[in-house]
Structure formats: C-alpha cells, structure tokens
Design a protein around this motif. Sequence first.
Motif, mmCIF file in Angstrom:
data_model
loop_
_atom_site.group_PDB
_atom_site.id
_atom_site.type_symbol
_atom_site.label_atom_id
_atom_site.label_comp_id
_atom_site.label_asym_id
_atom_site.label_seq_id
_atom_site.Cartn_x
_atom_site.Cartn_y
_atom_site.Cartn_z
ATOM 1 N N LEU A 19 0.827 -1.197 0.000
ATOM 2 C CA LEU A 19 0.000 0.000 0.000
ATOM 3 C C LEU A 19 0.867 1.255 0.000
ATOM 4 N N ILE A 20 1.921 1.265 0.764
ATOM 5 C CA ILE A 20 2.818 2.422 0.842
ATOM 6 C C ILE A 20 3.515 2.644 -0.502
ATOM 7 N N ILE A 21 3.937 1.587 -1.166
ATOM 8 C CA ILE A 21 4.608 1.707 -2.465
ATOM 9 C C ILE A 21 3.645 2.262 -3.519
ATOM 10 N N ILE A 22 2.416 1.780 -3.529
ATOM 11 C CA ILE A 22 1.428 2.257 -4.502
ATOM 12 C C ILE A 22 1.124 3.733 -4.268
ATOM 13 N N LEU A 23 0.920 4.149 -3.035
ATOM 14 C CA LEU A 23 0.637 5.548 -2.733
ATOM 15 C C LEU A 23 1.822 6.452 -3.101
ATOM 16 N N THR A 24 3.025 5.971 -2.839
ATOM 17 C CA THR A 24 4.216 6.752 -3.178
ATOM 18 C C THR A 24 4.310 6.946 -4.693
ATOM 19 N N LEU A 25 4.065 5.897 -5.461
ATOM 20 C CA LEU A 25 4.096 6.018 -6.913
ATOM 21 C C LEU A 25 3.031 6.990 -7.422
ATOM 22 N N LEU A 26 1.839 6.942 -6.848
ATOM 23 C CA LEU A 26 0.770 7.862 -7.245
ATOM 24 C C LEU A 26 1.144 9.320 -6.958
ATOM 25 N N VAL A 27 1.751 9.582 -5.810
ATOM 26 C CA VAL A 27 2.156 10.948 -5.461
ATOM 27 C C VAL A 27 3.243 11.437 -6.413
ATOM 28 N N VAL A 28 4.226 10.591 -6.721
ATOM 29 C CA VAL A 28 5.302 10.979 -7.639
ATOM 30 C C VAL A 28 4.746 11.263 -9.030
ATOM 31 N N MET A 29 3.799 10.448 -9.502
ATOM 32 C CA MET A 29 3.194 10.682 -10.812
ATOM 33 C C MET A 29 2.396 11.977 -10.823
ATOM 34 N N ALA A 30 1.665 12.266 -9.757
ATOM 35 C CA ALA A 30 0.880 13.497 -9.681
ATOM 36 C C ALA A 30 1.783 14.725 -9.718
ATOM 37 N N VAL A 31 2.901 14.678 -8.984
ATOM 38 C CA VAL A 31 3.839 15.803 -8.980
ATOM 39 C C VAL A 31 4.455 15.974 -10.371
ATOM 40 N N GLY A 32 4.840 14.881 -10.997
ATOM 41 C CA GLY A 32 5.433 14.947 -12.342
ATOM 42 C C GLY A 32 4.469 15.529 -13.358
ATOM 43 N N LEU A 33 3.239 15.073 -13.355
ATOM 44 C CA LEU A 33 2.237 15.606 -14.270
ATOM 45 C C LEU A 33 1.954 17.077 -13.995
ATOM 46 N N SER A 34 1.971 17.471 -12.750
ATOM 47 C CA SER A 34 1.759 18.873 -12.387
ATOM 48 C C SER A 34 2.865 19.756 -12.960
ATOM 49 N N VAL A 35 4.111 19.295 -12.837
ATOM 50 C CA VAL A 35 5.245 20.065 -13.371
ATOM 51 C C VAL A 35 5.163 20.174 -14.885
ATOM 52 N N VAL A 36 4.898 19.049 -15.566
ATOM 53 C CA VAL A 36 4.793 19.061 -17.031
ATOM 54 C C VAL A 36 3.635 19.947 -17.474
ATOM 55 N N GLY A 37 2.500 19.866 -16.808
ATOM 56 C CA GLY A 37 1.349 20.710 -17.147
ATOM 57 C C GLY A 37 1.650 22.180 -16.963
ATOM 58 N N THR A 38 2.341 22.529 -15.905
ATOM 59 C CA THR A 38 2.704 23.928 -15.660
ATOM 60 C C THR A 38 3.655 24.439 -16.736
#
Length: 168
Positions: A19-38
Amino acid sequence: MAENNAPAEAPPKKGKLKLIIILTLLVVMAVGLSVVGTLWFIGADIPGLSSEEVPAEEAEEAFVPSGYTVLEKALVTTVEAEGRQRYAQVYVALEATDQDALAAASLHMPLVRSQLLGVLAGSDFMELQTPEGRKQLADQMLVAANTVLEQEGEPPLQRVLFRNFVVQ
C-alpha cells in the motif's frame, strides 16, 4: 465432549508495504504531471512534447510602422451626375512604410496631386456615394500615385486614405 478453549487463529496480516509503495508512486506521478502541465501552460519548451517545429526562416518579421504624408489642401473638382455638375471635395493622406516613398511623394507632389485630381474628376457621382465606390476611388488614386512615382524611379506607396470626403 471436550470443549475447544484454544484461541481461534487470526488471519495473517497483509503487509502495508504494498500500500505504501502504490501511494508513493501515485504521489510521484501526480507531482510529475503537475510540473509538465505547468511548463506546457507557460509555454516552455519540453523536449519530445513539441508538436510544432518552427523553422528559422519563418521567424516573426519585425514590425515596421507606417508613415504618412498629408495633402494640406483639399482636392476639389466637379463630377458628372445625370447631366448636372456636382462638386467633390476630398482631403487625402498617403501611407507608406518606406520613408523614401513618402519623401518622393512630397517631392513630386504637384504631379501626384494633378493625377489624383484627374482620377477624382473622372469618377461617377453615384458611385462616390457608396462605400464600395469610395474604396474603388482610393484604389484608383493609389495606382495613379504609384504610376507617377514609378516613372520617377521611386518606391511605391501602400495606401491612399481619405481624411474627409464630401460630394454635393
């Protein structure tokens, strides 16, 4: 019968590590997409995401402001209207982006003015009362003025503008 007083076996605990690994991957993907979108939103160049390649030849041309020469005296002449003589009075300005063309128009102003008067005198009174007729007159005046400048070896004008236009 003997009673079973032994405690019931508890189901094995599932690891929270998954569960911790899945949540960590989701947070990293969200941050990456946020940076690319910006970066995309502010127009930064992102390698591999650029859908338009702008060649160097099609670079934006520099803006060149127009200059004007104003004919201070009005062009006044008569025009034919159904057998009657009518008057036309036109105040004109000449537009060009090349300052040499404006200087040449000022230098040859008597000849340019004479040609403009000839074009105005040859116009039809009924056509001068319509916007299309006035546009056509401006185009004819531009051709006449550019013909004079071309004969003198000068650069052409861009437009003839009416500052005031009266027919009666």
